[in-house]
Write a protein that holds these residues in place. Structure first.
Motif, PDB file in Angstrom:
ATOM      1  N   TYR A 154       2.875  -4.671  -5.031  1.00 28.14           N
ATOM      2  CA  TYR A 154       4.264  -4.232  -5.085  1.00 28.14           C
ATOM      3  C   TYR A 154       4.874  -4.219  -3.690  1.00 28.14           C
ATOM      4  O   TYR A 154       4.173  -4.318  -2.686  1.00 28.14           O
ATOM      5  CB  TYR A 154       4.373  -2.838  -5.720  1.00 28.14           C
ATOM      6  CG  TYR A 154       3.774  -1.734  -4.869  1.00 28.14           C
ATOM      7  CD1 TYR A 154       4.592  -0.933  -4.077  1.00 28.14           C
ATOM      8  CD2 TYR A 154       2.403  -1.505  -4.842  1.00 28.14           C
ATOM      9  CE1 TYR A 154       4.052   0.068  -3.289  1.00 28.14           C
ATOM     10  CE2 TYR A 154       1.860  -0.514  -4.066  1.00 28.14           C
ATOM     11  CZ  TYR A 154       2.690   0.275  -3.290  1.00 28.14           C
ATOM     12  OH  TYR A 154       2.168   1.259  -2.509  1.00 28.14           O
ATOM     13  N   THR A 155       6.203  -4.116  -3.646  1.00 28.89           N
ATOM     14  CA  THR A 155       6.924  -3.975  -2.385  1.00 28.89           C
ATOM     15  C   THR A 155       7.215  -2.496  -2.177  1.00 28.89           C
ATOM     16  O   THR A 155       7.761  -1.836  -3.062  1.00 28.89           O
ATOM     17  CB  THR A 155       8.250  -4.767  -2.416  1.00 28.89           C
ATOM     18  OG1 THR A 155       7.949  -6.146  -2.638  1.00 28.89           O
ATOM     19  CG2 THR A 155       9.018  -4.622  -1.111  1.00 28.89           C
ATOM     20  N   ASP A 156       6.836  -1.980  -1.009  1.00 29.17           N
ATOM     21  CA  ASP A 156       7.083  -0.568  -0.712  1.00 29.17           C
ATOM     22  C   ASP A 156       8.573  -0.348  -0.521  1.00 29.17           C
ATOM     23  O   ASP A 156       9.217  -1.047   0.269  1.00 29.17           O
ATOM     24  CB  ASP A 156       6.323  -0.154   0.547  1.00 29.17           C
ATOM     25  CG  ASP A 156       6.388   1.338   0.784  1.00 29.17           C
ATOM     26  OD1 ASP A 156       7.449   1.814   1.249  1.00 29.17           O
ATOM     27  OD2 ASP A 156       5.388   2.024   0.493  1.00 29.17           O
ATOM     28  N   SER A 157       9.128   0.606  -1.240  1.00 28.02           N
ATOM     29  CA  SER A 157      10.570   0.840  -1.199  1.00 28.02           C
ATOM     30  C   SER A 157      11.029   1.429   0.142  1.00 28.02           C
ATOM     31  O   SER A 157      12.194   1.311   0.499  1.00 28.02           O
ATOM     32  CB  SER A 157      11.001   1.755  -2.347  1.00 28.02           C
ATOM     33  OG  SER A 157      10.299   2.979  -2.294  1.00 28.02           O
ATOM     34  N   ASP A 158      10.124   2.041   0.902  1.00 27.83           N
ATOM     35  CA  ASP A 158      10.504   2.628   2.189  1.00 27.83           C
ATOM     36  C   ASP A 158      10.579   1.601   3.314  1.00 27.83           C
ATOM     37  O   ASP A 158      11.540   1.567   4.077  1.00 27.83           O
ATOM     38  CB  ASP A 158       9.516   3.727   2.598  1.00 27.83           C
ATOM     39  CG  ASP A 158       9.598   4.940   1.689  1.00 27.83           C
ATOM     40  OD1 ASP A 158      10.679   5.172   1.095  1.00 27.83           O
ATOM     41  OD2 ASP A 158       8.579   5.650   1.576  1.00 27.83           O
ATOM     42  N   ASP A 159       9.573   0.758   3.437  1.00 32.92           N
ATOM     43  CA  ASP A 159       9.535  -0.163   4.584  1.00 32.92           C
ATOM     44  C   ASP A 159       9.562  -1.647   4.196  1.00 32.92           C
ATOM     45  O   ASP A 159       9.419  -2.513   5.049  1.00 32.92           O
ATOM     46  CB  ASP A 159       8.323   0.126   5.465  1.00 32.92           C
ATOM     47  CG  ASP A 159       7.002  -0.006   4.729  1.00 32.92           C
ATOM     48  OD1 ASP A 159       6.982  -0.528   3.602  1.00 32.92           O
ATOM     49  OD2 ASP A 159       5.978   0.424   5.304  1.00 32.92           O
ATOM     50  N   ASN A 160       9.707  -1.956   2.906  1.00 34.52           N
ATOM     51  CA  ASN A 160       9.850  -3.329   2.415  1.00 34.52           C
ATOM     52  C   ASN A 160       8.640  -4.218   2.675  1.00 34.52           C
ATOM     53  O   ASN A 160       8.753  -5.432   2.715  1.00 34.52           O
ATOM     54  CB  ASN A 160      11.100  -3.985   3.006  1.00 34.52           C
ATOM     55  CG  ASN A 160      12.124  -4.288   1.938  1.00 34.52           C
ATOM     56  OD1 ASN A 160      11.950  -3.904   0.784  1.00 34.52           O
ATOM     57  ND2 ASN A 160      13.179  -4.960   2.328  1.00 34.52           N
ATOM     58  N   THR A 161       7.450  -3.618   2.858  1.00 29.88           N
ATOM     59  CA  THR A 161       6.238  -4.409   3.052  1.00 29.88           C
ATOM     60  C   THR A 161       5.549  -4.616   1.704  1.00 29.88           C
ATOM     61  O   THR A 161       5.765  -3.863   0.761  1.00 29.88           O
ATOM     62  CB  THR A 161       5.248  -3.716   4.016  1.00 29.88           C
ATOM     63  OG1 THR A 161       4.906  -2.433   3.487  1.00 29.88           O
ATOM     64  CG2 THR A 161       5.838  -3.573   5.402  1.00 29.88           C
ATOM     65  N   THR A 162       4.725  -5.647   1.646  1.00 28.34           N
ATOM     66  CA  THR A 162       3.950  -5.909   0.435  1.00 28.34           C
ATOM     67  C   THR A 162       2.662  -5.109   0.515  1.00 28.34           C
ATOM     68  O   THR A 162       1.940  -5.183   1.513  1.00 28.34           O
ATOM     69  CB  THR A 162       3.629  -7.410   0.318  1.00 28.34           C
ATOM     70  OG1 THR A 162       4.852  -8.136   0.289  1.00 28.34           O
ATOM     71  CG2 THR A 162       2.835  -7.697  -0.937  1.00 28.34           C
ATOM     72  N   ASN A 163       2.377  -4.335  -0.535  1.00 28.90           N
ATOM     73  CA  ASN A 163       1.184  -3.499  -0.584  1.00 28.90           C
ATOM     74  C   ASN A 163       0.370  -3.824  -1.824  1.00 28.90           C
ATOM     75  O   ASN A 163       0.902  -4.305  -2.823  1.00 28.90           O
ATOM     76  CB  ASN A 163       1.550  -2.014  -0.613  1.00 28.90           C
ATOM     77  CG  ASN A 163       2.217  -1.556   0.670  1.00 28.90           C
ATOM     78  OD1 ASN A 163       2.132  -2.221   1.687  1.00 28.90           O
ATOM     79  ND2 ASN A 163       2.875  -0.426   0.613  1.00 28.90           N
ATOM     80  N   ILE A 164      -0.921  -3.534  -1.742  1.00 29.21           N
ATOM     81  CA  ILE A 164      -1.816  -3.705  -2.882  1.00 29.21           C
ATOM     82  C   ILE A 164      -2.515  -2.382  -3.137  1.00 29.21           C
ATOM     83  O   ILE A 164      -3.193  -1.846  -2.259  1.00 29.21           O
ATOM     84  CB  ILE A 164      -2.865  -4.806  -2.623  1.00 29.21           C
ATOM     85  CG1 ILE A 164      -2.172  -6.127  -2.294  1.00 29.21           C
ATOM     86  CG2 ILE A 164      -3.792  -4.947  -3.824  1.00 29.21           C
ATOM     87  CD1 ILE A 164      -3.105  -7.202  -1.782  1.00 29.21           C
ATOM     88  N   LEU A 165      -2.334  -1.878  -4.332  1.00 30.41           N
ATOM     89  CA  LEU A 165      -3.008  -0.668  -4.768  1.00 30.41           C
ATOM     90  C   LEU A 165      -4.170  -1.112  -5.641  1.00 30.41           C
ATOM     91  O   LEU A 165      -4.000  -1.972  -6.505  1.00 30.41           O
ATOM     92  CB  LEU A 165      -2.035   0.209  -5.568  1.00 30.41           C
ATOM     93  CG  LEU A 165      -2.526   1.575  -6.004  1.00 30.41           C
ATOM     94  CD1 LEU A 165      -2.757   2.471  -4.788  1.00 30.41           C
ATOM     95  CD2 LEU A 165      -1.517   2.225  -6.942  1.00 30.41           C
TER      96      LEU A 165
END
Length: 182
Positions: free
Chosen positions: A157-168
């Motif tokens: 997903y894209t983090d809504s705070d810093d617009n980076t791509t993250n993987i959970l």
């Protein structure tokens, strides 16, 4: 020569355990040149359920060998992890040397005695499915909920705070891990 870094979590690393780890991991030295120093990081952990987890990480320049095992027997887990590392070396030695010929000359990392392993013995891994996804901005809690609703072990997903791509992702112990791209 292998340089050992053996660490224990919820367990005291006794001389007997240290000697056992070192004697087992020393068996992989035959795959490397004698003049190369290998850094082996070993993490031993005991969980509340009395299960033992052994993790071994061996960085080799641009390649990292890593294996772990969880069982009721610490010594059994050590044996299995060393076997896994040895299989990784044997399986990937030719590929590693071929891919990094300029960066890591074949004779530099691996012992030449094991150079003649046929590439045909290594099964080719193919990408059999491609999936396109649209990343939606959300926080980690919403990503966790989406992951559970989909029944997946990971969620991108894209983090809504810093617009980076993250993987959970779901870890083997049941907890969650988060990979943040920078």
């Amino acid at each position: 020569m292998i340089k050992f870094n053996i660490r224990g979590e919820n367990i005291e690393v006794t001389d007997a355990i240290r000697d056992y780890v070192e004697s087992k991991l020393t068996k992989i030295e035959k795959y490397f040149n004698n003049d190369q120093e290998i850094d082996a990081r070993v993490n031993l952990k005991i969980y509340r359920e009395k299960t033992a987890k052994v993790e071994v990480t061996i960085p080799l320049g641009s390649v990292t060998l890593r294996a772990e095992d969880v069982s009721q027997d610490m010594y059994g887990s050590i044996d299995l992890v060393v076997d896994k590392i040895e299989r990784q070396i044997r399986k990937n030695k030719t590929k590693i040397a071929k891919k990094h010929r300029e960066k890591i000359p074949t004779g530099h990392v691996f012992n030449e005695e094991f150079e003649d392993e046929a590439e045909d013995d290594i099964p080719e891994i193919k990408v059999v499915r491609t999936k396109n996804i649209t990343l939606k901005p959300m926080d980690v809690e919403e990503a966790r909920l989406q992951m559970e609703l989909l029944g997946h072990d990971f969620f991108i997903y894209t983090d809504s705070d810093d617009n980076t791509t993250n993987i959970l992702y779901r870890r083997e112990d049941g907890d969650l891990g988060l990979i943040e791209a920078k």
